[in-house]
Design a protein around this motif. Structure first.
Motif, PDB file in Angstrom:
ATOM      1  N   LEU A 136      76.125  22.669  -3.180  1.00  0.00           N
ATOM      2  CA  LEU A 136      76.296  21.642  -2.500  1.00  0.00           C
ATOM      3  C   LEU A 136      76.333  20.532  -3.678  1.00  0.00           C
ATOM      4  CD1 LEU A 136      75.531  20.634   0.375  1.00  0.00           C
ATOM      5  CD2 LEU A 136      73.271  20.048  -0.372  1.00  0.00           C
ATOM      6  N   LEU A 137      77.067  19.336  -3.295  1.00  0.00           N
ATOM      7  CA  LEU A 137      77.202  17.998  -3.967  1.00  0.00           C
ATOM      8  C   LEU A 137      76.622  17.033  -3.101  1.00  0.00           C
ATOM      9  CD1 LEU A 137      80.621  17.738  -5.829  1.00  0.00           C
ATOM     10  CD2 LEU A 137      78.465  18.367  -6.741  1.00  0.00           C
ATOM     11  N   ILE A 138      75.461  16.293  -3.723  1.00  0.00           N
ATOM     12  CA  ILE A 138      75.079  15.083  -2.686  1.00  0.00           C
ATOM     13  C   ILE A 138      75.609  14.032  -3.148  1.00  0.00           C
ATOM     14  CG2 ILE A 138      72.692  14.269  -2.114  1.00  0.00           C
ATOM     15  CD1 ILE A 138      71.641  16.834  -2.711  1.00  0.00           C
ATOM     16  N   ILE A 139      76.009  13.094  -2.451  1.00  0.00           N
ATOM     17  CA  ILE A 139      76.423  11.938  -2.548  1.00  0.00           C
ATOM     18  C   ILE A 139      75.373  10.762  -1.798  1.00  0.00           C
ATOM     19  CG2 ILE A 139      78.096   9.816  -2.171  1.00  0.00           C
ATOM     20  CD1 ILE A 139      79.166  12.591  -3.478  1.00  0.00           C
ATOM     21  N   ALA A 140      74.883   9.830  -2.974  1.00  0.00           N
ATOM     22  CA  ALA A 140      73.851   8.972  -2.474  1.00  0.00           C
ATOM     23  C   ALA A 140      74.284   7.445  -2.767  1.00  0.00           C
ATOM     24  CB  ALA A 140      72.408   9.414  -3.268  1.00  0.00           C
ATOM     25  N   ARG A 141      73.496   6.598  -2.005  1.00  0.00           N
ATOM     26  CA  ARG A 141      73.284   5.307  -2.383  1.00  0.00           C
ATOM     27  C   ARG A 141      72.665   4.817  -3.619  1.00  0.00           C
ATOM     28  NH1 ARG A 141      74.445   2.158   2.473  1.00  0.00           N
ATOM     29  NH2 ARG A 141      74.192   3.428   4.488  1.00  0.00           N
ATOM     30  N   PRO A 142      72.803   3.672  -4.495  1.00  0.00           N
ATOM     31  CA  PRO A 142      71.963   3.426  -5.450  1.00  0.00           C
ATOM     32  C   PRO A 142      70.964   2.433  -5.047  1.00  0.00           C
ATOM     33  CG  PRO A 142      73.862   1.617  -5.242  1.00  0.00           C
ATOM     34  CD  PRO A 142      74.099   2.896  -4.077  1.00  0.00           C
ATOM     35  N   ASP A 143      70.554   2.512  -3.714  1.00  0.00           N
ATOM     36  CA  ASP A 143      69.617   1.371  -3.222  1.00  0.00           C
ATOM     37  C   ASP A 143      68.141   2.091  -2.979  1.00  0.00           C
ATOM     38  OD1 ASP A 143      71.754  -0.148  -2.855  1.00  0.00           O
ATOM     39  OD2 ASP A 143      72.203   0.893  -0.878  1.00  0.00           O
ATOM     40  N   LEU A 144      67.406   1.060  -2.859  1.00  0.00           N
ATOM     41  CA  LEU A 144      65.786   1.514  -2.469  1.00  0.00           C
ATOM     42  C   LEU A 144      65.609   2.423  -1.399  1.00  0.00           C
ATOM     43  CD1 LEU A 144      63.075   0.697  -3.444  1.00  0.00           C
ATOM     44  CD2 LEU A 144      62.906  -0.935  -1.365  1.00  0.00           C
ATOM     45  N   GLY A 145      65.136   3.586  -1.919  1.00  0.00           N
ATOM     46  CA  GLY A 145      64.991   4.672  -0.744  1.00  0.00           C
ATOM     47  C   GLY A 145      65.943   5.873  -1.038  1.00  0.00           C
ATOM     48  N   THR A 146      66.570   5.594  -2.059  1.00  0.00           N
ATOM     49  CA  THR A 146      67.510   6.913  -2.447  1.00  0.00           C
ATOM     50  C   THR A 146      66.890   7.921  -3.160  1.00  0.00           C
ATOM     51  OG1 THR A 146      69.507   5.413  -2.818  1.00  0.00           O
ATOM     52  CG2 THR A 146      69.376   7.318  -4.316  1.00  0.00           C
ATOM     53  N   ILE A 147      65.751   7.839  -3.757  1.00  0.00           N
ATOM     54  CA  ILE A 147      64.884   8.916  -4.223  1.00  0.00           C
ATOM     55  C   ILE A 147      64.446   9.676  -3.306  1.00  0.00           C
ATOM     56  CG2 ILE A 147      63.158   9.291  -6.032  1.00  0.00           C
ATOM     57  CD1 ILE A 147      63.507   6.796  -7.360  1.00  0.00           C
ATOM     58  N   ASN A 148      63.770   8.978  -2.256  1.00  0.00           N
ATOM     59  CA  ASN A 148      63.347   9.953  -1.271  1.00  0.00           C
ATOM     60  C   ASN A 148      64.325  10.460  -0.211  1.00  0.00           C
ATOM     61  OD1 ASN A 148      61.153  10.682   0.690  1.00  0.00           O
ATOM     62  ND2 ASN A 148      62.339   9.058   2.119  1.00  0.00           N
ATOM     63  N   HIS A 149      65.462   9.881  -0.200  1.00  0.00           N
ATOM     64  CA  HIS A 149      66.592  10.495   0.645  1.00  0.00           C
ATOM     65  C   HIS A 149      67.271  11.739  -0.124  1.00  0.00           C
ATOM     66  CE1 HIS A 149      67.331   6.490   2.694  1.00  0.00           C
ATOM     67  NE2 HIS A 149      66.161   7.278   3.319  1.00  0.00           N
ATOM     68  N   VAL A 150      67.410  11.668  -1.563  1.00  0.00           N
ATOM     69  CA  VAL A 150      68.115  12.512  -2.323  1.00  0.00           C
ATOM     70  C   VAL A 150      66.818  13.873  -2.261  1.00  0.00           C
ATOM     71  CG1 VAL A 150      68.653  13.202  -4.323  1.00  0.00           C
ATOM     72  CG2 VAL A 150      69.295  11.218  -3.651  1.00  0.00           C
ATOM     73  N   LEU A 151      65.783  13.673  -2.555  1.00  0.00           N
ATOM     74  CA  LEU A 151      64.691  14.684  -2.872  1.00  0.00           C
ATOM     75  C   LEU A 151      64.510  15.431  -1.413  1.00  0.00           C
ATOM     76  CD1 LEU A 151      61.947  13.143  -4.868  1.00  0.00           C
ATOM     77  CD2 LEU A 151      63.852  14.628  -5.742  1.00  0.00           C
ATOM     78  N   LEU A 152      64.511  14.630  -0.413  1.00  0.00           N
ATOM     79  CA  LEU A 152      64.525  15.472   0.984  1.00  0.00           C
ATOM     80  C   LEU A 152      65.906  16.408   1.154  1.00  0.00           C
ATOM     81  CD1 LEU A 152      63.339  12.699   3.205  1.00  0.00           C
ATOM     82  CD2 LEU A 152      61.965  14.549   2.845  1.00  0.00           C
ATOM     83  N   THR A 153      66.776  15.859   0.811  1.00  0.00           N
ATOM     84  CA  THR A 153      67.895  16.588   0.993  1.00  0.00           C
ATOM     85  C   THR A 153      68.125  17.894  -0.018  1.00  0.00           C
ATOM     86  OG1 THR A 153      69.533  14.468   1.552  1.00  0.00           O
ATOM     87  CG2 THR A 153      70.596  16.533   0.905  1.00  0.00           C
ATOM     88  N   ILE A 154      67.805  17.703  -1.270  1.00  0.00           N
ATOM     89  CA  ILE A 154      67.530  18.927  -2.136  1.00  0.00           C
ATOM     90  C   ILE A 154      66.353  19.673  -1.516  1.00  0.00           C
ATOM     91  CG2 ILE A 154      66.675  19.514  -4.323  1.00  0.00           C
ATOM     92  CD1 ILE A 154      67.812  16.920  -5.411  1.00  0.00           C
ATOM     93  N   HIS A 155      65.214  19.593  -1.026  1.00  0.00           N
ATOM     94  CA  HIS A 155      64.397  20.429  -0.452  1.00  0.00           C
ATOM     95  C   HIS A 155      64.937  21.106   0.681  1.00  0.00           C
ATOM     96  CE1 HIS A 155      60.256  21.686   0.660  1.00  0.00           C
ATOM     97  NE2 HIS A 155      60.666  21.254   1.938  1.00  0.00           N
ATOM     98  N   THR A 156      65.360  20.394   1.577  1.00  0.00           N
ATOM     99  CA  THR A 156      65.823  20.939   2.893  1.00  0.00           C
ATOM    100  C   THR A 156      67.193  21.959   2.462  1.00  0.00           C
ATOM    101  OG1 THR A 156      65.569  18.993   4.081  1.00  0.00           O
ATOM    102  CG2 THR A 156      67.297  20.628   4.743  1.00  0.00           C
ATOM    103  N   ALA A 157      67.818  21.543   1.590  1.00  0.00           N
ATOM    104  CA  ALA A 157      69.188  22.594   1.188  1.00  0.00           C
ATOM    105  C   ALA A 157      68.512  23.989   0.474  1.00  0.00           C
ATOM    106  CB  ALA A 157      69.952  21.898   0.101  1.00  0.00           C
ATOM    107  N   ARG A 158      67.627  23.720  -0.474  1.00  0.00           N
ATOM    108  CA  ARG A 158      66.893  25.042  -1.147  1.00  0.00           C
ATOM    109  C   ARG A 158      66.201  25.694  -0.303  1.00  0.00           C
ATOM    110  NH1 ARG A 158      65.542  21.526  -6.627  1.00  0.00           N
ATOM    111  NH2 ARG A 158      67.488  21.796  -7.497  1.00  0.00           N
ATOM    112  N   SER A 159      65.342  25.172   0.663  1.00  0.00           N
ATOM    113  CA  SER A 159      64.685  25.861   1.755  1.00  0.00           C
ATOM    114  C   SER A 159      65.566  26.723   2.599  1.00  0.00           C
ATOM    115  CB  SER A 159      63.788  24.973   2.570  1.00  0.00           C
ATOM    116  OG  SER A 159      64.646  24.160   3.270  1.00  0.00           O
ATOM    117  N   LEU A 160      66.691  26.208   2.752  1.00  0.00           N
ATOM    118  CA  LEU A 160      67.661  27.106   3.662  1.00  0.00           C
ATOM    119  C   LEU A 160      68.731  28.121   2.657  1.00  0.00           C
ATOM    120  CD1 LEU A 160      69.045  24.296   5.858  1.00  0.00           C
ATOM    121  CD2 LEU A 160      67.541  26.125   6.498  1.00  0.00           C
TER     122      LEU A 160
END
Length: 230
Positions: A136-160
């Motif tokens: 998986l490659l994750i594309i993210a914004r540079p804005d406020l909230g990005t850290i949370n969104h990226v970490l949630l996506t990483i956690h979800t991907a790895r859990s699957l």
């Protein structure tokens, strides 16, 4: 099979432009295939995500070879299909993906939205990523909230059980009053145990294909890890 499944942390973050630019950039070394399982909000196929992906690699066939489903309503795939009185079949998606895979040395699959977007009954975008069996490659914004969104996506991907190759931040404005980008990168890498492969700057362009060309040139000239993908 070499390739990546590309997902976003949100909509409207330039995921298609980045995916197409990567495809164009990698085409110098590989016979690249591109695939969009489902696209929505399409009223003109020539200006659709699949079309931009196909044109970026100079694919000689119709862009219909690069997607399984296309809907006019700008909704999640399951809602767009319901609006069109159609149903989405995982078998059809995988059959189309297999055709792309067989004619390619390197495949880029661009999901719709994020991993947890509903595609059909009992089918999420993450399920398609699993079936494609690509990192998986994750594309993210540079804005406020990005850290949370990226970490949630990483956690979800790895859990699957999905391998996460890295994160690309797209559209950073140098003089932005938003979060410090270096700190954002550092925190994502620390808490996500992942590599941020690149921070693509905000690039002005007159149209989408010009933007794709400019991002591809930026990747080629970049000293960031994104230039070493593939």
């Amino acid at each position: 099979m070499n390739g990546f499944f590309i997902t976003g942390t949100d909509t409207e973050i330039g995921k298609t432009a980045v995916t197409a630019a990567l495809a164009q950039y990698l085409s110098a070394r590989y016979r690249v295939g591109v695939f969009k399982p489902v696209q929505s909000g399409v009223t003109n196929l020539f200006e659709s995500d699949a079309s931009y992906l196909s044109r970026a690699i100079g694919y000689p066939g119709p862009c219909q070879d690069s997607f399984a489903y296309s809907f006019t309503k700008p909704l999640s795939p399951i809602q767009a299909a319901e609006f069109a009185h159609e149903s989405i079949s995982l078998d059809k998606i995988l059959d189309m993906y297999e055709r792309v895979r067989k004619r390619s040395e390197f495949v880029l699959v661009e999901g719709a939205g994020g991993l947890m977007v509903p595609v059909a009954e009992n089918l999420l975008m993450a399920d398609i990523a699993i079936k494609c069996n690509l990192p998986l490659l994750i594309i993210a914004r540079p804005d406020l909230g990005t850290i949370n969104h990226v970490l949630l996506t990483i956690h979800t991907a790895r859990s699957l059980g999905i391998q996460v190759r890295g994160v690309i931040i797209n559209g950073y404005r140098v003089h932005s009053s938003g979060p410090d980008i270096e700190k954002t990168v550092s925190l994502i890498q620390e808490f996500g145990d992942i590599e941020v492969l690149g921070v693509i700057p905000w690039i002005e362009a007159p149209d989408t294909m010009s933007l794709i060309d400019l991002i591809s040139q930026w990747i080629q000239n970049s000293n960031q890890p994104i230039a070493n993908l593939g």
